[in-house]
Design an enzyme around this catalytic site. Sequence first.
Site, PDB file in Angstrom:
ATOM      1  CE  LYS A 188      -4.020   2.134   2.166  1.00 25.59           C
ATOM      2  NZ  LYS A 188      -5.008   2.097   3.270  1.00 25.59           N
ATOM      3  CG  ASN A 192      -0.493   5.780   0.188  1.00 25.35           C
ATOM      4  OD1 ASN A 192      -1.525   6.133  -0.357  1.00 25.35           O
ATOM      5  ND2 ASN A 192      -0.488   4.988   1.243  1.00 25.35           N
TER       6      ASN A 192
END
Length: 312
Positions: A188, A192
């Site tokens: 993840k 980002n």
Amino acid sequence: MKITILGAGGMGGRFGMMLHQAGNDITLVDGWQANIDAIRQDGLQADFNGQPVTVKLPIYSPEEIDQIGDHADLIIAFTKSNQLATMFEAVKPIISENTYVLCLLNGIGHEEILKNFVNIDHLILGITMWTAGMTGPGHLSLLGDGNIELQNFTPAGKDFTLQVIDTFEKAGLNPAYSENVKYSIWRKACVNGTLNGLCSLLECNIGELGKTDVAEPMLRTIIHEFALVAAHEGVNLDEAEVYQHIAATFTAEIAAHYPSMYQDLVKNHRLTEIDFINGAVWQKGQNYNIATPYCALITQEIHAKEQILGAK
């Protein structure tokens, strides 16, 4: 379970509301006075999948923490990463030797801060795919479904982590126990570390970024830097899969979405969490003698833009 949620924004509000509805003892702590005042006066209000919902929850500012009194069984961190240390310093009075902390923040390296405030055996890490938004102080927009992935930081914390999963399951938060949550956190973080920084610097949405000729080489280079550093921490990222996962957003329903860092920096002139995303990779790379020039440049350019825009 007695749960204190640090950060009563969209995600903190969603978790607080759903856990309260399941019968848990919820306390909110937030640093935005207008939000505190609105929740105290009218309750925490939400458009919850098209239905209006209001719950009354106690909420305090960090300066009022002594008024809470009891220690928390579980503290859930939903602050901004750059506010994490300051918030935990403020809430020390509600942390006992039996308190556990769950960190669901985007980015990497939060455990380095949290271990200064809680026994490392009482630390739980996770990621969540729930979404939430705020339409104003004390007002949430809660749409769609989501899930959570959790794992205790050390083996000693597994029993309590399973209790948290049971509590979250009863609240409809769709939790799952992970045997490798660190992989999911790094995966993840790659999302980002590509979309947030690049969209903020280029002032574009996800779909617009994806239409550029240089999107693919930029993403692959950034992902590679993340993977090199992650490998030194025992996480072996599948770079091709991570790239495909991110590239799929270019034509998905969220293609018109402006990432959270864009909204913080470009739209609202707020300081970003870049030091816990690309900045963390840059710093860790220096520690491991790994070159991460793209992450270094993105971090420096975001900080320069913060200064130019007078972000606070």
